[in-house]
Design an enzyme around this catalytic site. Structure first.
Site, mmCIF file in Angstrom:
data_model
loop_
_atom_site.group_PDB
_atom_site.id
_atom_site.type_symbol
_atom_site.label_atom_id
_atom_site.label_comp_id
_atom_site.label_asym_id
_atom_site.label_seq_id
_atom_site.Cartn_x
_atom_site.Cartn_y
_atom_site.Cartn_z
ATOM 1 N N SER A 128 2.930 -1.836 -1.603
ATOM 2 C CA SER A 128 2.262 -1.669 -2.897
ATOM 3 C C SER A 128 1.506 -2.919 -3.302
ATOM 4 C CB SER A 128 3.287 -1.330 -3.987
ATOM 5 O OG SER A 128 3.844 -0.059 -3.794
ATOM 6 N N HIS A 156 5.071 -2.411 -12.564
ATOM 7 C CA HIS A 156 4.525 -2.220 -11.220
ATOM 8 C C HIS A 156 2.993 -2.268 -11.221
ATOM 9 C CE1 HIS A 156 3.555 -0.213 -7.391
ATOM 10 N NE2 HIS A 156 4.766 -0.564 -6.996
ATOM 11 N N ASN A 182 6.670 2.407 2.251
ATOM 12 C CA ASN A 182 7.811 1.512 2.478
ATOM 13 C C ASN A 182 9.018 2.253 3.040
ATOM 14 O OD1 ASN A 182 6.431 -0.750 1.202
ATOM 15 N ND2 ASN A 182 6.760 0.352 -0.710
ATOM 16 N N ASP A 205 -1.584 3.783 -10.971
ATOM 17 C CA ASP A 205 -0.237 3.233 -10.876
ATOM 18 C C ASP A 205 0.540 3.580 -12.136
ATOM 19 O OD1 ASP A 205 1.936 1.175 -10.203
ATOM 20 O OD2 ASP A 205 0.488 0.786 -8.625
#
Length: 432
Positions: free
Chosen positions: A278, A110, A211, A76
């Protein structure tokens, strides 16, 4: 995904779509890393229990497993190892962007959010915590920005080569589970080979399903690595169990998990509210870590089958983006799968015959029937006695003659208004 799927070429897009709703705190805990061009702000501390924790109820499974001893690689934006709930749970990791050490730096929160959903420790006064709090996070840094920052965003971001390097490094450093909340929208041979490399070395691979749902206007773009065989693709649902609008639909969705309005950590300190697949993916990765800690002899394929077989029924079917259902950590850890034929149980033994007990049973049956008849007779006698008690006094009063009905009373006579009557009163005549 966890089945064979076709591949289609699309442009490279990061799927780290987030929505941070908490109000940022005023003062960060430490200075920003030098290579963070547009760092995100920390969030406020969350004191209430988030809905996804009430839904998954991880405390039910902790008596059996807390994820201890399992390394979970988080590919990530990095993971901030200084966050109070992650301190001591995060290794130094690896920066795949620059092929250097120190993946424990996060510019945009994130990766920190994803890692915290897996392994954030419990803390007094804080409602949020991870599902597998004793798992170890291995941060592999592949991006310095979010995908929704637009074309003018600064900072390096993921490519196929970087992604493949990250997967291989996670495997070589001993990860048993790899969480990939970053999505490529075109097939990449380097990434595909890295996925095979991980599967051959018995690593559980979990990836966000993306998404970019198109609301029926056109087919959703195929997300990678979720679409590769052997990878568990994860869609997202909200607190009502409904697929969130942006969660993609396709055969690459194997399972769903909470991903709409979930609470997770931000870089430095605090928490924020996040949306997207996510953040559903780490719910499944944490569950995989719980299984691997409870039963280390299970293979990665067996862990994946357990995850899908123990999922709870969802509001929609696989064609509508729900896969096999909603992940259930408790069932995944405590229920066992078998491929063997049902085992026939031996017949029950014959009950030994007891002549004396049989005789007693028959005598009690006779006594029971006799008691029933006696009760009925006594009840009849009691009713008769009660009736006589009412009728005898009345018979004596009437001298045992039938009572005659009395004549109805005469109606009142109507009297006419009397006419006026004049009486003549005689008068005496005086005598002369």
């Amino acid at each position: 995904m966890f089945r064979d799927r076709p591949m289609a070429a699309f442009a490279l897009v990061g799927a780290m779509l987030t929505t941070a709703l908490a109000v940022p705190a005023a003062t960060p805990a430490r200075a920003n890393p030098a290579n963070c061009q547009n760092p995100s702000d920390p969030g406020e501390v969350n004191t209430e229990t988030p809905w996804h924790q009430r839904w998954l109820a991880p405390q039910r499974v902790w008596p059996f497993s807390t994820g201890a001893g399992v390394r979970v690689a988080v590919i990530d934006s990095g993971t901030d190892s200084s966050h109070p709930q992650l301190a001591g749970r995060v290794t130094n990791g690896f920066d795949a962007l620059h092929s250097t050490a120190r993946g424990d730096v996060d510019c945009v929160s994130h990766g920190t959010a994803v890692a915290s959903i897996i392994a954030a420790g419990r803390q007094d006064g804080v409602g949020f915590h991870g599902l597998a709090p004793d798992a170890t996070i291995m941060p592999i840094r592949v991006s310095e920005r979010n995908a929704n920052e637009g074309p003018g965003a600064t900072g390096d971001t993921v490519t196929g080569a970087v992604f493949a390097r990250a997967i291989r490094r996670a495997v070589d450093d001993g990860a048993k589970v790899i969480n990939m909340s970053v999505t490529l929208y075109h097939p990449d041979p380097d990434v595909e080979q890295a996925v095979r490399y991980a599967l051959e070395r018995d690593v559980v691979l979990v990836a966000a399903a993306g998404n970019q749902h198109q609301d029926g206007a056109r087919p959703d773009p195929v997300p990678y690595p979720a679409a590769y065989d052997g990878v568990i693709g994860v869609g997202a649902i909200d607190r009502n169990g409904v697929r969130i609008r942006q969660s993609q639909i396709g055969p690459y969705v194997d399972i769903v998990a909470p991903g709409g309005g979930v609470v997770a950590a931000t870089r430095l300190v605090g928490h924020a509210v996040w949306d997207g697949t996510s953040f559903a993916a780490p719910m499944v990765s944490a569950t995989a870590a719980l299984i691997r800690a409870a039963e280390p002899n299970l293979s990665a394929k067996e862990v994946a089958k357990r995850l899908l077989a123990t999922a709870d029924p969802a509001l929609g079917d696989a064609e509508r983006g729900y896969g096999n259902g909603v992940v259930n950590p408790y069932r995944a850890v405590t229920e066992r799968l078998t491929t063997g034929a049902p085992v026939a149980q031996p017949p029950l033994p014959d009950v030994p015959y007891d002549a004396a007990a049989q005789a007693r049973s028959e005598r009690w049956a006779v006594f029971g029937r006799l008691a029933l008849w006696i009760g009925l007779v006594l009840a009849t006698i009691a009713v008769a006695v009660a009736a006589l008690a009412v009728l005898l006094p009345r018979g004596r009063r009437t001298r045992w003659q039938p009572a005659r009905p009395s004549a109805p009373p005469a109606p009142p006579r109507e009297i006419d208004e009397p006419e006026e009557i004049f009486f003549r009163v005689p008068t005496s005549t005086p005598r002369g």
